[in-house]
Write a protein that holds these residues in place. Structure first.
Motif, PDB file in Angstrom:
ATOM      1  N   SER A  60       0.844  -1.193   0.000  1.00  0.00           N
ATOM      2  CA  SER A  60       0.000   0.000   0.000  1.00  0.00           C
ATOM      3  C   SER A  60       0.881   1.245   0.000  1.00  0.00           C
ATOM      4  N   LEU A  61       0.366   2.282  -0.600  1.00  0.00           N
ATOM      5  CA  LEU A  61       1.068   3.559  -0.733  1.00  0.00           C
ATOM      6  C   LEU A  61       0.073   4.664  -0.396  1.00  0.00           C
ATOM      7  N   GLU A  62       0.510   5.690   0.292  1.00  0.00           N
ATOM      8  CA  GLU A  62      -0.391   6.794   0.638  1.00  0.00           C
ATOM      9  C   GLU A  62       0.366   8.104   0.639  1.00  0.00           C
ATOM     10  N   LEU A  63      -0.255   9.142   0.073  1.00  0.00           N
ATOM     11  CA  LEU A  63       0.340  10.478   0.084  1.00  0.00           C
ATOM     12  C   LEU A  63      -0.760  11.521   0.117  1.00  0.00           C
ATOM     13  N   ARG A  64      -0.409  12.703   0.637  1.00  0.00           N
ATOM     14  CA  ARG A  64      -1.360  13.803   0.699  1.00  0.00           C
ATOM     15  C   ARG A  64      -0.931  14.900  -0.276  1.00  0.00           C
ATOM     16  N   LYS A  65      -1.844  15.291  -1.149  1.00  0.00           N
ATOM     17  CA  LYS A  65      -1.562  16.347  -2.116  1.00  0.00           C
ATOM     18  C   LYS A  65      -1.612  17.715  -1.431  1.00  0.00           C
ATOM     19  N   PRO A  66      -1.024  18.732  -2.041  1.00  0.00           N
ATOM     20  CA  PRO A  66      -1.018  20.063  -1.428  1.00  0.00           C
ATOM     21  C   PRO A  66      -2.413  20.617  -1.136  1.00  0.00           C
ATOM     22  N   ASP A  67      -3.433  20.205  -1.915  1.00  0.00           N
ATOM     23  CA  ASP A  67      -4.785  20.701  -1.669  1.00  0.00           C
ATOM     24  C   ASP A  67      -5.501  19.928  -0.566  1.00  0.00           C
ATOM     25  N   GLY A  68      -4.791  18.988   0.074  1.00  0.00           N
ATOM     26  CA  GLY A  68      -5.371  18.229   1.169  1.00  0.00           C
ATOM     27  C   GLY A  68      -5.927  16.873   0.778  1.00  0.00           C
ATOM     28  N   THR A  69      -6.044  16.604  -0.519  1.00  0.00           N
ATOM     29  CA  THR A  69      -6.561  15.319  -0.979  1.00  0.00           C
ATOM     30  C   THR A  69      -5.622  14.184  -0.560  1.00  0.00           C
ATOM     31  N   LEU A  70      -6.196  13.128  -0.010  1.00  0.00           N
ATOM     32  CA  LEU A  70      -5.420  11.958   0.408  1.00  0.00           C
ATOM     33  C   LEU A  70      -5.578  10.869  -0.648  1.00  0.00           C
ATOM     34  N   VAL A  71      -4.472  10.488  -1.268  1.00  0.00           N
ATOM     35  CA  VAL A  71      -4.474   9.475  -2.328  1.00  0.00           C
ATOM     36  C   VAL A  71      -3.812   8.201  -1.807  1.00  0.00           C
ATOM     37  N   SER A  72      -4.447   7.064  -2.033  1.00  0.00           N
ATOM     38  CA  SER A  72      -3.835   5.797  -1.635  1.00  0.00           C
ATOM     39  C   SER A  72      -3.926   4.790  -2.768  1.00  0.00           C
ATOM     40  N   PHE A  73      -2.992   3.863  -2.762  1.00  0.00           N
ATOM     41  CA  PHE A  73      -2.918   2.802  -3.772  1.00  0.00           C
ATOM     42  C   PHE A  73      -2.630   1.497  -3.042  1.00  0.00           C
ATOM     43  N   THR A  74      -3.391   0.466  -3.345  1.00  0.00           N
ATOM     44  CA  THR A  74      -3.185  -0.846  -2.743  1.00  0.00           C
ATOM     45  C   THR A  74      -3.031  -1.884  -3.843  1.00  0.00           C
ATOM     46  N   ALA A  75      -1.987  -2.694  -3.751  1.00  0.00           N
ATOM     47  CA  ALA A  75      -1.760  -3.793  -4.694  1.00  0.00           C
ATOM     48  C   ALA A  75      -1.941  -5.113  -3.961  1.00  0.00           C
ATOM     49  N   ASP A  76      -2.925  -5.891  -4.394  1.00  0.00           N
ATOM     50  CA  ASP A  76      -3.217  -7.200  -3.804  1.00  0.00           C
ATOM     51  C   ASP A  76      -2.752  -8.260  -4.803  1.00  0.00           C
ATOM     52  N   PHE A  77      -1.563  -8.808  -4.575  1.00  0.00           N
ATOM     53  CA  PHE A  77      -0.983  -9.757  -5.517  1.00  0.00           C
ATOM     54  C   PHE A  77      -1.728 -11.090  -5.518  1.00  0.00           C
ATOM     55  N   LYS A  78      -2.307 -11.458  -4.387  1.00  0.00           N
ATOM     56  CA  LYS A  78      -3.015 -12.745  -4.316  1.00  0.00           C
ATOM     57  C   LYS A  78      -4.259 -12.754  -5.197  1.00  0.00           C
ATOM     58  N   LYS A  79      -4.910 -11.594  -5.306  1.00  0.00           N
ATOM     59  CA  LYS A  79      -6.184 -11.520  -6.029  1.00  0.00           C
ATOM     60  C   LYS A  79      -6.070 -10.808  -7.382  1.00  0.00           C
ATOM     61  N   ASP A  80      -4.861 -10.395  -7.768  1.00  0.00           N
ATOM     62  CA  ASP A  80      -4.666  -9.653  -9.025  1.00  0.00           C
ATOM     63  C   ASP A  80      -5.530  -8.393  -9.056  1.00  0.00           C
ATOM     64  N   VAL A  81      -5.511  -7.647  -7.962  1.00  0.00           N
ATOM     65  CA  VAL A  81      -6.359  -6.460  -7.822  1.00  0.00           C
ATOM     66  C   VAL A  81      -5.508  -5.282  -7.364  1.00  0.00           C
ATOM     67  N   LYS A  82      -5.773  -4.111  -7.943  1.00  0.00           N
ATOM     68  CA  LYS A  82      -5.194  -2.877  -7.414  1.00  0.00           C
ATOM     69  C   LYS A  82      -6.335  -1.894  -7.160  1.00  0.00           C
ATOM     70  N   ILE A  83      -6.204  -1.157  -6.079  1.00  0.00           N
ATOM     71  CA  ILE A  83      -7.262  -0.248  -5.641  1.00  0.00           C
ATOM     72  C   ILE A  83      -6.679   1.155  -5.490  1.00  0.00           C
ATOM     73  N   PHE A  84      -7.287   2.113  -6.179  1.00  0.00           N
ATOM     74  CA  PHE A  84      -6.946   3.525  -6.013  1.00  0.00           C
ATOM     75  C   PHE A  84      -8.065   4.174  -5.195  1.00  0.00           C
ATOM     76  N   ARG A  85      -7.689   4.959  -4.201  1.00  0.00           N
ATOM     77  CA  ARG A  85      -8.698   5.680  -3.423  1.00  0.00           C
ATOM     78  C   ARG A  85      -8.292   7.138  -3.301  1.00  0.00           C
ATOM     79  N   ALA A  86      -9.270   8.017  -3.440  1.00  0.00           N
ATOM     80  CA  ALA A  86      -9.035   9.452  -3.249  1.00  0.00           C
ATOM     81  C   ALA A  86     -10.054   9.979  -2.250  1.00  0.00           C
ATOM     82  N   LEU A  87      -9.564  10.660  -1.208  1.00  0.00           N
ATOM     83  CA  LEU A  87     -10.420  11.385  -0.271  1.00  0.00           C
ATOM     84  C   LEU A  87     -10.254  12.867  -0.594  1.00  0.00           C
ATOM     85  N   ILE A  88     -11.272  13.438  -1.218  1.00  0.00           N
ATOM     86  CA  ILE A  88     -11.195  14.800  -1.750  1.00  0.00           C
ATOM     87  C   ILE A  88     -11.904  15.757  -0.794  1.00  0.00           C
TER      88      ILE A  88
END
Length: 272
Positions: A60-88
């Motif tokens: 998982s990866l997480e960072l906060r943009k200068p405008d306050g938006t929180l962006v995260s990325f999750t890579a699930d290798f077992k399920k071949d799934v990646k998830i992008f999330r943005a809290l705006i």
């Protein structure tokens, strides 16, 4: 007469001592975390958190943009799934809610990012250094034409319930990825139909809409400013085969197009 309390306590005490001795060998099971300072595409600097769980085979990866938006990325290798999330963050003076959450779920290709066990071994040599990606990968535009049923999302990835909890009604994926997951045995009840692609094409972009109560085609973009995308291998006279000797870092931008039932759910999309 000997009291029965002392003999009964000994097995429990011995078990506790044994667990304490074995704890360093068994490990805590907690994900390995790395914090780095990274330079965003606009030149600003932010802190990024990377976590690797080799037991769950996820990153998982997480960072906060200068405008306050929180962006995260999750890579699930077992399920071949990646998830992008943005809290705006919303603009309260414009009547917007405190924040809006979006989740985009797509198929994970195993050459996109380094394995979880390799990520878990990364260490920060210079915490004050500002990292800039060595490679800028081509941007990707994705048409998200299927919704994910949050209550059934755990069947797609066990990470989805935690990552997308705030975006329960705004989780999107693509039909081409759905076909792949169905072939892998994922239950079809996980996915819900959105208006057909032909209907979405006819919808105006949200930036062109004046009426906030009507449906439109929304677009949201995000960028992973720095992530370990490849392992580096070195050669040596002392070693007959190449060996791992570092990572290569990448930056990649994504643009997601998706249907919203009301223009007010896409207030950031101001450009026509």
């Amino acid at each position: 007469m000997r009291t029965s309390g002392v003999p009964q306590a000994r097995p429990a005490l011995l078990l506790l001592l044994l667990l304490q001795l074995l704890a360093p060998l068994l490990g805590t099971g907690a994900p390995a975390e790395l914090r780095v300072r990274v330079r965003l595409p606009d030149g600003q600097v932010t802190e990024e958190s990377l976590q690797a769980d080799s037991d769950a085979d996820s990153i998982s990866l997480e960072l906060r943009k200068p405008d306050g938006t929180l962006v995260s990325f999750t890579a699930d290798f077992k399920k071949d799934v990646k998830i992008f999330r943005a809290l705006i963050l919303g603009e309260l003076e414009k009547g917007q809610s405190q924040f809006q959450a979006l989740c985009f779920v797509t198929r994970l290709q195993h050459n996109e990012i380094i394995p979880s066990e390799a990520m878990a071994k990364l260490r920060q040599k210079n915490p004050r250094a500002v990292r800039q990606a060595e490679e800028v990968r081509d941007p990707e535009q994705l048409h998200m034409d299927v919704a994910v049923n949050f209550s059934r999302g755990g069947l797609l990835s066990p990470h989805l319930h935690n990552v997308c909890a705030e975006a329960a009604d705004a989780i999107y994926t693509r039909q081409e990825d759905v076909w792949f997951w169905l072939e892998q045995g994922v239950d079809s009840s996980v996915f819900e139909a959105l208006p057909k692609a032909s209907e979405q094409v006819e919808l105006p972009r949200c930036g062109q809409m004046g009426d906030r109560g009507k449906p439109c085609a929304c677009r949201y973009g995000l960028s992973l400013a720095w992530y370990p995308c490849m392992l580096k291998y070195c050669h040596s006279r002392e070693r007959p085969t190449p060996y791992k000797c570092g990572i290569r870092s990448c930056q990649k931008s994504y643009s997601f197009d998706f249907y919203v039932p009301q223009r007010q759910l896409c207030l950031w999309d101001e450009d026509p």
